[in-house]
Every structure is written in structure tokens, then in C-alpha cells.
Design an enzyme around this catalytic site. Structure first.
Site, PDB file in Angstrom:
ATOM      1  N   SER A  81       0.820  -1.374   0.187  1.00 45.11           N
ATOM      2  CA  SER A  81       0.378  -0.091  -0.321  1.00 45.11           C
ATOM      3  C   SER A  81       1.013   1.210  -0.121  1.00 45.11           C
ATOM      4  CB  SER A  81      -0.599  -0.086   1.327  1.00 45.11           C
ATOM      5  OG  SER A  81      -0.578   0.636   2.084  1.00 45.11           O
ATOM      6  N   ASP A  82       0.379   2.342  -0.398  1.00 47.01           N
ATOM      7  CA  ASP A  82       0.945   3.534   0.146  1.00 47.01           C
ATOM      8  C   ASP A  82       0.851   3.952   1.475  1.00 47.01           C
ATOM      9  OD1 ASP A  82       2.888   5.974   0.063  1.00 47.01           O
ATOM     10  OD2 ASP A  82       1.459   6.684  -1.682  1.00 47.01           O
ATOM     11  N   TRP A  83       1.030   4.598   2.561  1.00 47.34           N
ATOM     12  CA  TRP A  83       1.275   4.955   3.191  1.00 47.34           C
ATOM     13  C   TRP A  83       0.756   4.968   3.937  1.00 47.34           C
ATOM     14  CZ3 TRP A  83       6.689   6.379   6.198  1.00 47.34           C
ATOM     15  CH2 TRP A  83       6.698   7.064   6.794  1.00 47.34           C
ATOM     16  N   SER A 135      -2.538   3.524   3.475  1.00 46.27           N
ATOM     17  CA  SER A 135      -3.460   4.033   2.236  1.00 46.27           C
ATOM     18  C   SER A 135      -4.880   3.004   2.484  1.00 46.27           C
ATOM     19  CB  SER A 135      -3.106   3.944   0.840  1.00 46.27           C
ATOM     20  OG  SER A 135      -2.547   3.443   0.939  1.00 46.27           O
TER      21      SER A 135
END
Ligand code: BGC
Length: 740
Positions: free
Chosen positions: A287-289, A291
Site C-alpha cells: 500500500s502507499d503510506w 493508505s
């Protein structure tokens, strides 16, 4: 089984009809069977917590609280870290994982190595402007070598989001607005980072990001919603990702944004159906940070437990920083709310990449390695070459450029002139200011003692103080020629740097105007990570070089171009608008039912500005001139499958040698759905001596003319096409052909 048979029949049919490589790819793991067995055996022994531990990534900054990180590693609750590049700390955490955790599974360390690790290259948008795919691969390979030497196994790059809105600060991180060029660059960067063998200690795992459509954030506002029709997603935004998957990217990152109502990090259609089902991606998805947790704020998940279910079942294998997985997934499996298969599949993919990286056999990195690798002289040479190639000459009236080395005095004015940090640009966490060659140093190095350089700051890139103007004007008045180093600072672009005003920030435009009043010849060296609205400068300043954020060799590379030791050949890969009101503006737009006509008011245009851009995609000048002539279309009627052979003669009509990026565009005039007015299909970067002529030939396959048609099938359609060979997207020799 039935589905597989159906797929095979479909693939064969597609091949027969179009003669193109199939779009569907069957999942094939590139792990050898012995490794698969090892993974099976580990999975059989893992507790639920250990499995979810592998799916959890922490940041070194401990954003998540104060628990003892080492103990968490010992318990197997962490599978990966990001942002650790201190080798001793990395090796120590790795030792705990390998020697003190129950199963001894190594950690994988990720880091944002975006345009170099310590040898900082020009920002990615600048690199794209070189159109030199081999050199782009080389800079990625050097970045990988340096990063691996300090224990980084995995970079969160390349960022391959197509970006058509310069207000969005992350335009700087990608390759611009074009899908074809973006796909070539995606492939090259994956090859550069990963090489042929990920277990080679000179390579790192790549991560394609941000899947998907993040670049279409509404109004260019960071993290904003995207609403993009499926056909546009497929035609424009996905191909660079597909190219990266085909190049073997080990990992991929899901984005922050929502797409048509479904957040990227909970988007099963994108992460599983397309990525795994259609493209056969067998690496893992991070995932992104936070997210996954942010699915709650999107209004998609009701709480963290729900977010963990949505994220993991959509296909996010590893969660970055937030802790919805580690805190909820084991319990959810025990309660029967989610199948353990979801965990097993994710862990299998993560361990697969750890095996491919050789982390099980060689978990540690030799602390002596960095000394010989970091900032090696040959790395700096490549960086200097990339600076030269990425610079774009936007204007050169009266041949102000190149400057003569025997000039007696130069005024060097502006906030970017004696500046290190802003030459580095965004996303260069471990860059050191001391490594950077400033413009002032570069100029001094080029001219030696024979020329006096009168430096003045003039103003900052922020605030409104004009205190330094007087000193700048004095420097200008006492010099033969003026170099103005102006533009954006590092803080003006990158993540969370959306702007609604794309003028030169701070009082720089006023400074330019004041200095211009001296009547001395001015060369503007523009630093930027996105298109800026420089209409006034383009009108009034005789010479403009776009130097982006050029990295550690910036000063030398810029001086090379200023003095003509290198003839610039860069071409912009994003359209420059005249003003913010024109955005979105990109070269491959659609026509309308009322295409613009000068004397018909009721056609598509503005009443207060032209509808054409300030500078078109693909634009860039040279110290020489190139003439395009003799367009030939060898076979203007071609059946499908087939190849159209198009050529033109390019002549260097000036007095110095130089490179030219010769571009091939087409237009599919009538389609089952409307098609863009132009699309880049190929290009060649050629070198011509003065007076030399070369015939540049393109073999345009009918496969290159495919798009998602009225039935959402990827096809090429019969009919008439225009074709151009030219120096940019707005000019060129035009011809036509027909597909039968
Ligand atoms: C960015 C990613 C980056 C990640 C880790 C996020 O804020 O969107 O591009 O890789 O942070 O640093």
C-alpha cells in the site's frame, strides 16, 4: 480450468486477428520449484501472527507508537522496514530477524530511491526530457548499486503515473504526459534497478507506483479524487504499469486516490482482476503510506478491521506503516471473517521476492562496500551526462547562447545560482548538500580566472523581499552578459506541493523585469519540477534554458551547455500552458464537434486567451537547426496485421553538430470511439554533424495503433490515418495511410 481454456482460445483468436502479442497473459511464477517448496514449508510452520507480520511494513521513525521495534522483529511481527539506510542499524535488525526470530525469515528494506541515492541525477521529469532511454536505464542501475551498498533492497520507484496537470506537484516524479514514452521509461527503469538477476548485490527490487490513475487528481490537488472513464484508464494510465510488469517489476504500490468511487488501495478490479488476472503480475503489492487505514477517511471502510479486510482481499499484500493488518487480520481469520488463503497468497508473494533478492542466502550487506561505490567518479560522469541531456533550450534569440568563454564578465543572479539544496530537488532523502556543484562553481570552473563573475542573490524563491534587487542590478550593470538562475525550489514540487499559481514563485518575476531594464543580454536558467507559466519571460528574455532540478552535477552540466561544450537536445515531455486557466492541456487531446477556427466564434476556444499551449509537448531547440524534408510512406495501404514504413530526411542546417529527437505521431481519423488528434508512436535520437543529412525510418506496426474500442476490446481499426514526422507535437511533415 474452464476459464483457462477460454483464455487460451481468446488469446489465439486475438493473435490470428491482429498479429499482435496477446493482452492476456497467463500467470506464471518466475520462482524455481525448489524455492516454491521452501515457501510451502515455511507457510506450513507459520502462525497467523507471523504471516501477518510478513505483511506489515514499519518506518524507522516509529510513527506508530513507542513499542520496542527489535522485540517486534524478534516476534516476527514485522516483515519489512522503510526509510532505514543506516547500514549498521539495518544489519542489526536483519540479524535479529534471521537469528532470533522463530523462523529466521529475513526482513526486506525499502527506501525511496527516486533519482539516485547519493549520486543524485536530474529529477525524473528532467530525465524524461533527454528521451535517452539507455541513459535512463543506466542512471537507475547506478542508483541501485549505491542503494544496495547501504543495505537498501528495494526502491519505491519508478513512479510512472501519467500526469496531465502541472498544478499537481508530483508531475516532477514521473515522465510526463505521454503514455508511449512513459511505458518505455517504465521498462527501462525496471531493467536498470533490477538488472537480470535480483540476487546480484548490485540490483534492487523496483516498485511500480502509484497504481493507478493518481496523476488525474481533480484540479491537480494532491491526494484528490479521480474520475476517469474506464477507456481512458486503459488507453492512457495503465500501459506504463503493464510495461513495468512485463519488464518483471518485483513489486507495485497502490495509490492514495480513489478512482470512480473506489479507493486504489481497496480496488479489487485494479489490483487483482487487471494486475493479476489479465497481466499475470506475480510480485507483491504494497500500500502507499497508511493508505489501507485511509480507506476509512475515504468513506469506504467503517473501521480498521473493515479496512484490513478490504485492503487484503482487494490484493494489497503488505501494508505500509498503518497497522490495520497486524492488529486485525489474525483475529478476523480466527473468527472466519476472512479466509487464511488471503494471508497465504500474500505471504507467498512477499517471500517469493525475498528469495529472488537472495535475502535468505545473503541477508547482510558488507559495510565496506559503500566506500567504493557511493559517488564513484564514473557515477558522477553519468550524472553530468544526464544533466546535459535533460536540459531543454526553450528560446535562443540572436544566438545569445552559447556564451563565449572569453567573455570578460558575467553577472550571475538569482536564488538558484549559489544554491545546493534546490539543485538536488525532491525525494533525495540521503543526498548531501556538500556533494552538489552549484551553478556558480560550474561557471567558475568553465571560465577560470579570465572572466569575472559578479554574483548576486537578488531575492529568495519565497516571500516578497526585494532588498537584494539593488545589488543584482549593480552586478548586471557591471557585466557583459547576465545569467539569471531562477525558478522553483525543492519545496515547490513533489508530494503535497500542488500549486494554483504556476508563475515563478516569490518576487523572481519582478527581479527579472528589473534586471531586464539594464538592456544587457540575459540568459535565464530555469529550475523547475513542472511546467511553469513563463509567458512573460518567453516574450522578453532572449535565451532560456530549462535545467529542472539537475542533481549533484548540476553546475557542471549547466556550464557545459551554457558555453556550448554540449549542444542541448532535450525536449519537454509535458505541455507548458500559457496560464493556469488552460489546464488541463496536453498534446493528445480529442478534437471537438467544433474544432477551433479563427474567424468563427462558435468554435472550441477561449475569448481571453489562445487555446494553444505556450510550449507544446516534445518541444526543444538546439544551437544548430534541423530541416525536415522528403516524407515518404512506403506503403500507404496496409492490411492488418502489417507494418507501415515511414521515413523523412533530417538535415543539420546549422554550423555545429547536435542531437535531434525525431518524433513520429499518428492520428486515427475516424474510430468506433473518437481518437486523440495526435499520438506519439515512436522516436529516434540522432546525431548530425553540420551539413549532414540522415534518413530516419520508422516501422510502424499495426499493433501500435490499437486502442480500447467501442466494445472495450483492444483492437486496431481499419480506415485512414494521418502520420507526422517532426521535431515536436505541433510541427512536422504530414502524410497519410490507410489500413485495409
Ligand atoms: C508516497 C510514496 C512513497 C511513500 C514512502 C508516500 O507518501 O506517496 O510515493 O514511496 O510515501 O516514502
Amino acid at each position: 480450468m474452464k476459464t483457462k481454456n477460454f483464455l487460451s482460445i481468446f488469446i489465439v483468436l486475438a493473435l490470428i486477428q491482429t498479429g499482435c502479442q496477446p493482452q492476456l497473459k497467463q500467470c506464471k511464477s518466475n520462482l524455481d520449484p525448489a524455492v516454491e517448496l521452501k515457501i510451502d514449508s515455511l507457510l506450513a510452520r507459520m502462525t497467523l501472527e507471523e504471516k501477518v507480520g510478513q505483511m506489515s511494513q514499519r518506518s524507522k521513525h516509529g510513527e506508530d507508537g513507542s513499542e520496542d521495534i527489535k522485540d517486534e522483529v524478534r516476534k516476527g511481527n514485522i516483515g519489512s522496514f522503510l526509510n532505514i539506510s543506516e547500514l549498521r542499524q539495518r544489519n542489526e535488525l536483519q540479524r535479529i530477524a534471521v537469528e532470533e526470530s522463530r523462523l529466521g525469515i529475513p526482513l526486506i528494506f525499502g527506501f525511496d530511491v527516486i533519482h539516485g541515492y547519493r549520486t543524485i541525477f536530474p529529477v525524473p521529469l528532467a530525465e524524461a526530457a533527454s528521451w535517452d532511454i539507455d541513459l535512463i536505464e543506466k542512471t537507475a542501475a547506478i542508483a541501485a548499486k549505491e542503494a544496495r551498498a547501504v543495505g537498501i533492497d528495494w526502491t519505491f520507484a519508478p513512479m510512472i503515473d501519467i500526469a496531465r496537470d502541472p498544478r499537481w506537484g508530483r508531475v516532477v516524479e514521473g515522465s510526463g504526459e505521454d503514455t508511449y514514452l512513459g511505458s518505455l521509461i517504465a521498462r527501462a527503469k525496471v531493467r536498470g534497478y533490477q538488472g537480470d538477476d535480483l540476487s546480484d548485490p548490485q540490483t534492487i527490487a523496483a516498485c511500480l507506483k502509484h497504481f493507478a490513475v493518481y496523476g488525474a487528481s481533480q484540479a491537480g490537488r494532491e491526494y484528490h479524487t479521480t474520475e476517469v472513464p474506464k477507456r481512458v484508464i486503459r488507453n492512457v494510465y495503465l500501459p506504463p504499469f503493464k510495461a513495468g510488469v512485463e519488464a518483471g517489476a518485483a513489486t507495485l504500490m497502490s495509490g492514495f486516490n480513489e478512482i470512480n468511487g473506489i479507493p486504489a488501495s481497496g480496488n479489487k478490479y485494479l489490483l487483482t482482476d487487471i494486475l493479476r488476472g489479465e497481466w499475470g503480475f506475480d510480485g507483491f503489492i504494497i500500500s502507499d503510506w497508511r493508505s489501507v487505514k485511509q480507506l476509512i477517511y475515504h468513506g469506504f471502510a467503517k473501521d480498521e478491521s473493515h479496512a484490513a479486510i478490504l485492503g487484503s482481499t482487494a490484493g494489497v499484500d503488505m501494508e505500509m506503516v498503518s497497522r490495520t493488518y497486524i492488529e486485525n487480520l489474525p483475529g478476523l481469520v480466527r473468527e472466519g471473517k476472512i479466509s487464511e488463503d488471503v494471508l497465504d497468497t500474500a505471504v507467498r508473494r512477499i517471500l517469493g521476492v525475498k528469495f529472488r533478492l537472495g535475502l535468505f542466502d545473503n541477508p547482510y550487506v558488507d559495510p565496506k562496500l559503500a566506500d567504493t561505490v557511493i559517488l564513484a567518479p564514473e557515477h558522477r560522469l553519468v550524472a553530468r551526462q544526464m544533466v546535459r541531456e535533460s536540459i531543454v533550450l526553450l528560446k535562443n534569440e540572436n544566438n545569445v547562447l552559447p556564451l563565449h568563454k572569453n567573455v570578460k564578465s558575467i553577472a550571475l543572479i538569482g536564488p538558484l545560482a549559489d544554491n545546493r539544496i534546490d539543485l538536488i530537488g525532491t525525494w533525495a532523502t540521503d543526498a548531501k548538500k556538500k556533494d552538489v556543484v552549484t551553478v556558480l562553481q560550474g561557471l567558475k570552473n568553465a571560465v577560470g580566472d579570465t572572466c569575472k563573475i559578479n554574483y548576486a542573490l537578488g531575492c529568495e524563491t519565497t516571500g516578497d523581499s526585494i532588498e537584494g534587487f539593488a545589488e543584482a542590478i549593480e552586478a548586471a550593470n557591471s557585466s557583459d552578459v547576465i545569467v539569471m538562475a531562477v525558478g522553483e525550489s525543492e519545496i515547490h514540487n513533489g508530494e503535497a506541493c500542488s500549486r494554483t499559481n504556476l508563475d515563478l514563485p516569490g518576487p523572481q518575476k519582478e527581479l527579472l523585469k528589473e534586471v531586464n531594464k539594464t538592456g544587457k543580454p540575459i540568459v535565464m536558467v530555469l529550475f523547475a519540477g513542472r511546467p511553469l507559466t513563463i509567458d512573460w519571460s518567453l516574450e522578453n528574455i532572449p535565451a532560456i534554458l530549462l535545467a529542472w532540478h539537475p542533481g549533484v552535477e548540476g553546475g557542471y552540466g549547466i556550464a557545459d551547455v551554457l558555453f556550448g561544450d554540449y549542444n542541448p537536445a532535450g525536449k519537454i515531455t509535458v505541455t507548458f500552458p500559457r496560464n493556469v486557466g488552460q489546464i488541463p492541456i496536453y498534446y493528445n487531446m480529442k478534437n471537438t464537434g467544433r474544432p477551433e477556427e479563427e474567424d468563427d466564434r462558435f468554435t472550441s476556444k477561449y475569448i481571453d486567451a489562445p487555446s494553444t499551449p505556450l510550449l507544446p509537448f516534445g518541444y526543444g531547440l538546439s544551437y544548430t537547426t534541423f530541416e525536415y524534408s522528403n516524407l515518404k510512406i512506403e506503403n500507404s495501404k496496409v492490411s492488418i496485421p502489417g507494418t507501415v514504413k515511414v521515413s523523412a530526411d533530417i538535415t543539420n542546417t546549422g554550423s555545429v553538430a547536435g542531437h535531434e529527437v525525431v518524433q513520429l505521431y499518428t492520428q486515427d481519423i475516424v474510430g468506433s470511439v473518437t481518437r486523440p488528434v495526435k499520438e506519439l508512436k515512436d522516436f529516434k535520437r540522432i546525431y548530425l554533424k553540420p551539413g549532414e543529412r540522415k534518413t530516419v525510418t520508422f516501422d510502424l506496426s499495426t499493433c501500435d495503433l490499437r486502442f480500447y474500442d467501442i466494445n472495450m476490446e483492444y483492437n486496431v481499426e481499419r480506415g485512414d490515418f494521418y502520420v507526422w514526422i517532426g521535431p515536436n507535437s505541433a510541427e512536422g511533415l504530414k502524410g497519410s495511410f490507410e489500413l485495409l
